[in-house]
Design a protein around this motif. Structure first.
Motif, PDB file in Angstrom:
ATOM      1  N   ALA A  31       1.114  -0.971   0.210  1.00  0.00           N
ATOM      2  CA  ALA A  31      -0.147   0.239   0.191  1.00  0.00           C
ATOM      3  C   ALA A  31       0.748   1.218  -0.291  1.00  0.00           C
ATOM      4  O   ALA A  31       0.710   2.208  -0.607  1.00  0.00           O
ATOM      5  CB  ALA A  31      -1.163  -0.104   1.089  1.00  0.00           C
ATOM      6  N   THR A  96      -1.075  12.577  -5.429  1.00  0.00           N
ATOM      7  CA  THR A  96      -1.163  13.968  -4.379  1.00  0.00           C
ATOM      8  C   THR A  96      -0.563  15.013  -5.646  1.00  0.00           C
ATOM      9  O   THR A  96      -1.697  16.273  -5.082  1.00  0.00           O
ATOM     10  CB  THR A  96      -0.317  13.745  -3.680  1.00  0.00           C
ATOM     11  OG1 THR A  96      -0.277  12.489  -2.728  1.00  0.00           O
ATOM     12  CG2 THR A  96       0.636  15.282  -2.706  1.00  0.00           C
ATOM     13  N   HIS A 124      -6.844  10.420   3.187  1.00  0.00           N
ATOM     14  CA  HIS A 124      -5.149  10.277   3.112  1.00  0.00           C
ATOM     15  C   HIS A 124      -4.960  12.103   3.355  1.00  0.00           C
ATOM     16  O   HIS A 124      -5.932  12.663   2.695  1.00  0.00           O
ATOM     17  CB  HIS A 124      -4.777   9.493   2.145  1.00  0.00           C
ATOM     18  CG  HIS A 124      -3.144   9.874   2.350  1.00  0.00           C
ATOM     19  ND1 HIS A 124      -2.581  10.544   2.179  1.00  0.00           N
ATOM     20  CD2 HIS A 124      -2.116   8.548   2.372  1.00  0.00           C
ATOM     21  CE1 HIS A 124      -0.924  10.255   1.455  1.00  0.00           C
ATOM     22  NE2 HIS A 124      -1.064   9.238   2.182  1.00  0.00           N
ATOM     23  N   VAL A 174     -10.978   3.721  -1.585  1.00  0.00           N
ATOM     24  CA  VAL A 174     -10.227   2.138  -0.861  1.00  0.00           C
ATOM     25  C   VAL A 174      -9.539   3.239   0.203  1.00  0.00           C
ATOM     26  O   VAL A 174      -8.340   3.946   0.082  1.00  0.00           O
ATOM     27  CB  VAL A 174      -9.679   1.237  -1.562  1.00  0.00           C
ATOM     28  CG1 VAL A 174      -9.478   0.337  -0.223  1.00  0.00           C
ATOM     29  CG2 VAL A 174     -10.399   0.365  -2.597  1.00  0.00           C
ATOM     30  N   ASN A 176      -6.556   3.695   2.614  1.00  0.00           N
ATOM     31  CA  ASN A 176      -5.161   2.844   2.190  1.00  0.00           C
ATOM     32  C   ASN A 176      -5.071   2.523   4.253  1.00  0.00           C
ATOM     33  O   ASN A 176      -3.656   1.930   4.513  1.00  0.00           O
ATOM     34  CB  ASN A 176      -3.806   4.299   2.356  1.00  0.00           C
ATOM     35  CG  ASN A 176      -3.903   5.300   3.641  1.00  0.00           C
ATOM     36  OD1 ASN A 176      -4.991   5.927   3.335  1.00  0.00           O
ATOM     37  ND2 ASN A 176      -2.673   5.494   3.951  1.00  0.00           N
ATOM     38  N   ALA A 203      -5.532   5.750  -5.204  1.00  0.00           N
ATOM     39  CA  ALA A 203      -4.284   5.074  -5.000  1.00  0.00           C
ATOM     40  C   ALA A 203      -4.481   3.720  -4.650  1.00  0.00           C
ATOM     41  O   ALA A 203      -3.422   3.077  -4.423  1.00  0.00           O
ATOM     42  CB  ALA A 203      -4.146   6.272  -4.172  1.00  0.00           C
ATOM     43  N   GLN A 204      -5.403   3.807  -3.460  1.00  0.00           N
ATOM     44  CA  GLN A 204      -5.482   2.369  -3.180  1.00  0.00           C
ATOM     45  C   GLN A 204      -6.775   1.783  -3.933  1.00  0.00           C
ATOM     46  O   GLN A 204      -7.121  -0.010  -3.357  1.00  0.00           O
ATOM     47  CB  GLN A 204      -5.567   2.511  -1.662  1.00  0.00           C
ATOM     48  CG  GLN A 204      -4.703   3.183  -0.628  1.00  0.00           C
ATOM     49  CD  GLN A 204      -3.345   2.246  -0.890  1.00  0.00           C
ATOM     50  OE1 GLN A 204      -3.425   1.232  -1.469  1.00  0.00           O
ATOM     51  NE2 GLN A 204      -2.761   2.884  -0.520  1.00  0.00           N
TER      52      GLN A 204
HETATM   53  N1  PMP Z   1      -4.112   8.641  -1.483  1.00  0.00           N
HETATM   54  C1  PMP Z   1      -4.138   7.362  -0.733  1.00  0.00           C
HETATM   55  C2  PMP Z   1      -5.732   6.283  -0.398  1.00  0.00           C
HETATM   56  C3  PMP Z   1      -3.040   6.555  -0.454  1.00  0.00           C
HETATM   57  O1  PMP Z   1      -2.903   5.757  -0.233  1.00  0.00           O
HETATM   58  C4  PMP Z   1      -1.679   7.476  -0.797  1.00  0.00           C
HETATM   59  C5  PMP Z   1      -0.212   6.959  -1.062  1.00  0.00           C
HETATM   60  N2  PMP Z   1      -0.174   6.464   0.143  1.00  0.00           N
HETATM   61  C6  PMP Z   1      -2.246   9.093  -1.977  1.00  0.00           C
HETATM   62  C7  PMP Z   1      -3.332   9.132  -2.016  1.00  0.00           C
HETATM   63  C8  PMP Z   1      -0.618   9.208  -1.453  1.00  0.00           C
HETATM   64  O2  PMP Z   1       0.301   9.096  -2.859  1.00  0.00           O
HETATM   65  P1  PMP Z   1       0.890   9.447  -3.318  1.00  0.00           P
HETATM   66  O3  PMP Z   1       2.172   9.769  -2.420  1.00  0.00           O
HETATM   67  O4  PMP Z   1       1.678   8.290  -4.003  1.00  0.00           O
HETATM   68  O5  PMP Z   1       1.559  10.638  -3.853  1.00  0.00           O
END
Ligand code: PMP
Length: 407
Positions: A31, A96, A124, A174, A176, A203-204
């Protein structure tokens, strides 16, 4: 599923063959980021050794080969999420970056003083902070869909939040941390009934289940390449073209323009309007290879296997004395979060690491959920397509051993 040959698939991931502290590596942190198959590594190698060149600019041969490969990757990704048009796929740095893009341009175009944005209690940080920044600038407010003790969203409360002040709903598909799969169809349907667009943080989700943007009728979808067996530094923002066309650009620079004079600049068409500067060319091409790899197995097959691992993991971990699962939603995917007795998650994680087992500990960039459950963090075991039941047995034995040492 019988046809799922995990041992054969593991051969595609050279990194998994190593030992850590003399123990075979057991990787339960997908994850955070997934490992990369040879198909992706080879694609990156081929790019840099064979046709490294800037895209969209050159008339020369290498630039044309690179441009074609980069645009082919966009088409592969568009097909994977069933986008109606490949120019609805914008390459970004990751989830992000995608969310910041939308928060920025939606904020400038749609949000005025007194308006609001709806997110959920299980986001997140990357789907909280960009909206907070934008709301502060616009004098708008953030509304939060509450969550139950099981980790499920309160959909009645959600419906009540949706009034005329709401300009966008941004919600994770979903979680994380909890593994909760949100009822995104209902979230989108209820928002659309009020004419409100929806952004999903995929992302998840994108690595565990088929995500069909047209069937969902979702307006924006954000995800990261590195959680989908692709390289770091590349991600995707899907947006319906009717939205992307009417929103202003995010960053200014090369590639995103049609003509520039000091008096006025006109912007390029989609997707380039949102892709200022030299993109992550190898990343995009690598992500295309990752998606092809996932498609060769079938994301539904991967999801079914991971579901089996999840059931097995919950059952076996459930035998550990004093274990408490954080998040017990009916519909779950990807990750199991837990605590054992009053042992600090960091201490447990450290002892697991010494046994070669990689888990994540902490708040997982979801501090508000930790506050909600009044805990400092969790131990999170998250699954990838290469994990096995034998690895879960190793994890369970490891947790028992660590807990015995710590309590
Ligand atoms: N949203 C969720 C649900 C995530 O799990 C994550 C990564 N842990 C992110 C956003 C951010 O992703 P990234 O760090 O690859 O931009």
């Amino acid at each position: 599923p019988l046809a799922y040959d995990v041992e054969r698939l593991r051969q595609d991931f050279p990194i998994l063959r190593q030992t850590v502290y003399g123990k075979p590596l057991v990787y339960f942190d997908s994850a955070a980021t997934t490992q990369k198959p040879t198909a992706v590594l080879q694609t990156l190698q081929d790019y840099y050794t064979g046709y490294n060149s800037n895209v969209h600019r050159g008339v020369h041969h290498l630039s044309q080969v690179a441009t074609e490969a980069y645009e082919e990757a966009r088409r592969i990704i568009a097909r994977y999420i069933n986008a109606a048009q490949s120019h609805e796929v914008i390459f970004t740095k990751g989830t992000t970056d995608s969310i910041n893009l939308v928060a920025n341009v939606v904020g400038r175009k749609l949000v005025r003083k007194g308006d609001s944005v709806v997110i959920s209690a299980i986001e997140h940080h990357s789907n909280i902070v960009p909206w907070q920044i934008m709301c502060e600038e616009r004098e708008a407010s953030l509304r939060v869909i509450p969550v139950s003790d099981k980790g499920e969203l309160d959909m009645d409360a959600y419906e009540k939040l949706l009034d005329d002040s709401v300009k966008i709903v941004a919600c994770t598909y979903v979680s994380n941390t909890l593994g909760t799969v949100n009822p995104v169809q209902d979230i989108i349907r209820l928002a659309h009934a009020k004419g409100i667009p929806v952004l999903l943080d995929g992302a998840q989700a994108i690595q565990h289940m088929a995500v069909d943007v047209q069937a969902l009728d979702v307006d924006f979808l954000a995800f990261s390449g590195h959680k989908l067996y692709g390289p770091t530094g590349i991600g995707v923002l899907y947006g319906k073209s009717e939205w992307l066309d009417k929103l202003p650009p995010y960053q200014g620079g090369g590639d995103m323009i049609k003509t520039v004079t000091f008096a006025k600049t006109t912007y390029n068409e989609l997707p380039y309007k949102f892709e200022a500067g030299t993109p992550d060319i190898s990343g995009g091409i690598g992500l295309g290879a990752a998606v092809k790899y996932v498609e060769s197995i079938g994301v539904a097959n991967i999801g079914a296997w991971e579901h089996e691992l999840m059931q097995y993991g919950l059952e076996k971990l459930g035998e550990v004395e004093g274990i408490r699962f954080i998040g017990q939603a009916k519909n779950r995917a990807g990750a199991i979060s837990f605590l054992v007795k009053d042992i600090h998650p960091y201490d447990l994680g450290e002892l697991l690491d010494k046994q070669g087992i990689a888990v994540r500990t902490g708040h997982h960039c979801t501090e508000p959920i930790m506050d909600f459950f009044k805990i400092p963090g969790t131990v999170r075991a998250s699954f990838g397509l290469y994990n096995t039941k034998a690895e879960i047995d190793t994890l369970v034995a490891g947790v028992k051993r660590a807990a015995a040492m710590l309590s």
